[in-house]
Design a protein around this motif. Sequence first.
Motif, PDB file in Angstrom:
ATOM      1  N   HIS A 211      90.618  76.217  72.338  1.00 29.55           N
ATOM      2  CA  HIS A 211      89.128  76.116  72.716  1.00 29.55           C
ATOM      3  C   HIS A 211      88.762  74.606  72.680  1.00 29.55           C
ATOM      4  O   HIS A 211      88.359  74.182  73.729  1.00 29.55           O
ATOM      5  CB  HIS A 211      88.457  76.843  71.840  1.00 29.55           C
ATOM      6  CG  HIS A 211      88.874  78.548  71.969  1.00 29.55           C
ATOM      7  ND1 HIS A 211      89.277  79.043  70.642  1.00 29.55           N
ATOM      8  CD2 HIS A 211      89.071  79.401  73.122  1.00 29.55           C
ATOM      9  CE1 HIS A 211      89.449  80.550  71.036  1.00 29.55           C
ATOM     10  NE2 HIS A 211      89.606  80.585  72.574  1.00 29.55           N
ATOM     11  N   ARG A 212      88.909  73.966  71.397  1.00 27.64           N
ATOM     12  CA  ARG A 212      88.515  72.528  71.461  1.00 27.64           C
ATOM     13  C   ARG A 212      89.163  71.937  72.365  1.00 27.64           C
ATOM     14  O   ARG A 212      88.421  70.783  73.039  1.00 27.64           O
ATOM     15  CB  ARG A 212      88.566  72.227  70.019  1.00 27.64           C
ATOM     16  CG  ARG A 212      87.694  72.873  69.024  1.00 27.64           C
ATOM     17  CD  ARG A 212      87.972  71.968  67.432  1.00 27.64           C
ATOM     18  NE  ARG A 212      86.918  72.494  66.532  1.00 27.64           N
ATOM     19  CZ  ARG A 212      87.253  73.850  66.153  1.00 27.64           C
ATOM     20  NH1 ARG A 212      88.139  74.663  66.260  1.00 27.64           N
ATOM     21  NH2 ARG A 212      86.101  74.272  65.099  1.00 27.64           N
ATOM     22  N   ILE A 215      87.475  71.743  76.163  1.00 20.56           N
ATOM     23  CA  ILE A 215      85.998  71.163  76.102  1.00 20.56           C
ATOM     24  C   ILE A 215      86.032  70.072  77.258  1.00 20.56           C
ATOM     25  O   ILE A 215      85.177  70.323  78.086  1.00 20.56           O
ATOM     26  CB  ILE A 215      85.362  70.933  74.856  1.00 20.56           C
ATOM     27  CG1 ILE A 215      85.323  72.123  74.039  1.00 20.56           C
ATOM     28  CG2 ILE A 215      84.108  70.328  75.080  1.00 20.56           C
ATOM     29  CD1 ILE A 215      84.773  71.901  72.722  1.00 20.56           C
ATOM     30  N   ARG A 219      84.145  70.447  80.696  1.00 18.90           N
ATOM     31  CA  ARG A 219      82.730  69.600  81.009  1.00 18.90           C
ATOM     32  C   ARG A 219      82.995  68.899  82.256  1.00 18.90           C
ATOM     33  O   ARG A 219      82.137  68.776  83.139  1.00 18.90           O
ATOM     34  CB  ARG A 219      82.579  68.736  79.713  1.00 18.90           C
ATOM     35  CG  ARG A 219      82.008  69.201  78.590  1.00 18.90           C
ATOM     36  CD  ARG A 219      81.271  68.426  77.860  1.00 18.90           C
ATOM     37  NE  ARG A 219      80.629  68.576  76.527  1.00 18.90           N
ATOM     38  CZ  ARG A 219      79.584  69.408  76.443  1.00 18.90           C
ATOM     39  NH1 ARG A 219      78.801  69.776  77.584  1.00 18.90           N
ATOM     40  NH2 ARG A 219      79.218  69.896  75.125  1.00 18.90           N
ATOM     41  N   LEU A 235      83.214  77.041  79.755  1.00 22.56           N
ATOM     42  CA  LEU A 235      82.716  76.346  78.993  1.00 22.56           C
ATOM     43  C   LEU A 235      81.917  76.722  77.787  1.00 22.56           C
ATOM     44  O   LEU A 235      81.992  76.356  76.773  1.00 22.56           O
ATOM     45  CB  LEU A 235      81.978  74.974  79.790  1.00 22.56           C
ATOM     46  CG  LEU A 235      81.634  73.939  78.771  1.00 22.56           C
ATOM     47  CD1 LEU A 235      82.451  73.207  78.094  1.00 22.56           C
ATOM     48  CD2 LEU A 235      80.695  73.002  79.932  1.00 22.56           C
ATOM     49  N   VAL A 238      84.075  78.288  75.192  1.00 15.17           N
ATOM     50  CA  VAL A 238      84.888  77.326  74.440  1.00 15.17           C
ATOM     51  C   VAL A 238      83.995  76.677  73.288  1.00 15.17           C
ATOM     52  O   VAL A 238      84.590  76.350  72.282  1.00 15.17           O
ATOM     53  CB  VAL A 238      85.838  76.592  75.022  1.00 15.17           C
ATOM     54  CG1 VAL A 238      86.915  77.268  75.863  1.00 15.17           C
ATOM     55  CG2 VAL A 238      84.981  75.607  75.979  1.00 15.17           C
ATOM     56  N   LEU A 239      82.758  76.256  73.903  1.00 15.66           N
ATOM     57  CA  LEU A 239      82.139  75.914  72.921  1.00 15.66           C
ATOM     58  C   LEU A 239      81.497  76.826  71.893  1.00 15.66           C
ATOM     59  O   LEU A 239      81.600  76.312  70.574  1.00 15.66           O
ATOM     60  CB  LEU A 239      80.614  75.134  73.720  1.00 15.66           C
ATOM     61  CG  LEU A 239      80.912  74.222  74.500  1.00 15.66           C
ATOM     62  CD1 LEU A 239      79.549  73.734  75.485  1.00 15.66           C
ATOM     63  CD2 LEU A 239      80.931  72.727  73.592  1.00 15.66           C
ATOM     64  N   SER A 242      84.266  77.376  69.320  1.00 19.26           N
ATOM     65  CA  SER A 242      84.382  75.881  68.438  1.00 19.26           C
ATOM     66  C   SER A 242      83.272  75.735  67.570  1.00 19.26           C
ATOM     67  O   SER A 242      83.121  74.573  67.082  1.00 19.26           O
ATOM     68  CB  SER A 242      84.579  74.822  69.521  1.00 19.26           C
ATOM     69  OG  SER A 242      85.681  74.973  70.513  1.00 19.26           O
ATOM     70  N   ARG A 244      79.810  75.351  68.337  1.00 18.47           N
ATOM     71  CA  ARG A 244      79.025  74.719  69.186  1.00 18.47           C
ATOM     72  C   ARG A 244      77.834  75.546  70.112  1.00 18.47           C
ATOM     73  O   ARG A 244      77.910  75.420  71.220  1.00 18.47           O
ATOM     74  CB  ARG A 244      79.452  73.560  69.735  1.00 18.47           C
ATOM     75  CG  ARG A 244      80.454  72.669  68.916  1.00 18.47           C
ATOM     76  CD  ARG A 244      81.525  71.639  69.684  1.00 18.47           C
ATOM     77  NE  ARG A 244      81.022  70.676  70.425  1.00 18.47           N
ATOM     78  CZ  ARG A 244      81.524  69.872  70.804  1.00 18.47           C
ATOM     79  NH1 ARG A 244      82.868  69.776  70.696  1.00 18.47           N
ATOM     80  NH2 ARG A 244      80.949  69.008  71.876  1.00 18.47           N
ATOM     81  N   GLU A 247      75.271  74.204  72.011  1.00 11.99           N
ATOM     82  CA  GLU A 247      75.619  73.232  73.148  1.00 11.99           C
ATOM     83  C   GLU A 247      76.004  74.501  74.192  1.00 11.99           C
ATOM     84  O   GLU A 247      75.626  74.165  75.661  1.00 11.99           O
ATOM     85  CB  GLU A 247      76.951  72.412  72.925  1.00 11.99           C
ATOM     86  CG  GLU A 247      76.785  71.272  72.196  1.00 11.99           C
ATOM     87  CD  GLU A 247      77.730  70.327  71.835  1.00 11.99           C
ATOM     88  OE1 GLU A 247      78.426  70.066  72.899  1.00 11.99           O
ATOM     89  OE2 GLU A 247      78.114  70.217  70.666  1.00 11.99           O
ATOM     90  N   ALA A 248      76.578  75.355  73.823  1.00 12.40           N
ATOM     91  CA  ALA A 248      76.728  76.579  75.018  1.00 12.40           C
ATOM     92  C   ALA A 248      75.640  76.905  75.909  1.00 12.40           C
ATOM     93  O   ALA A 248      75.407  77.413  76.955  1.00 12.40           O
ATOM     94  CB  ALA A 248      77.616  77.537  74.117  1.00 12.40           C
TER      95      ALA A 248
END
Length: 280
Positions: A211-212, A215, A219, A235, A238-239, A242, A244, A247-248
């Motif tokens: 996943h990381r 990113i 993006r 996206l 995976v965010l 990870s 995050r 951000e998602a």
Amino acid sequence: MESEFDPGDDRESAPAPVGDPDGTAGGGYRGPVRFSVLGPVEVWLGERDCTPKAPKVLQVLAFLLLRANRTVRTEPLIQELWGEDPPRSALTTIQTYAYQLRRLFVREGLAENGEDMLVTRSHGYALYVEPEQLDVHRFWALRDEGRALMQQNRFAEAAPRLRAALDLWSENPLVNVRLGAHLSAYVVDLQEQRRNTQQFAIEAEMELGLHRELIGELRAMTATHPLDEWFHWQLMMVLDRSGRRSEALHVYRSLRSTLNDELGIDPSREVQELHSRLLS
């Protein structure tokens, strides 16, 4: 559905090969012969660039390569070069371009006899190459292997094959060729095939938990394709995976705003459901 430009079962039986693609046998080859269309149209013999310089000869070569090992009828070739208003000399000129290509193949050491490589048919021409010599054929083979492995849930084997297929691309296909109606359609189709293959690669690597690592690529794809919900959806996932999530959520808000402003629609049900899960 397979692309009409894929090398399906309608490939013709080629005449006896003019040589081995790796240059280890006779037939006139003096090193590995490579034809490229996934970027500039190029012809290489070992480290020597043998690409024709005349624009219309290069255009004919591009057409023949994208239909390699199959007959290209004269009529679409004429339409490709001159549109709906060809000169009276169009047929003779096409014959001249074929002659120039044959001379190039012999002069550069690609074949002992140019007519064995570029064969005249009753209504057109067929250019015969080995699958390993043409980048788009290697792309199709690696893509199909990767897709078949994914169907068997063999993601660790599928991912590198799909990435190898994508690595064959240098930039937009036929970038150094003037595009008529037919080649323009080929380019659109090839770009869609590349995008689909990238999606398969991303899916395989997500199954592997990468996943990381995905990113940055996702993006870039959402920036390049701001209306493509699939890349935004991946996206967001995976965010989240990870750690995050904020951000998602921002990705979702950005996508929703873009779709509303550009198309007057909301994100798809799948994307909205993922957004709801992120909020819960």
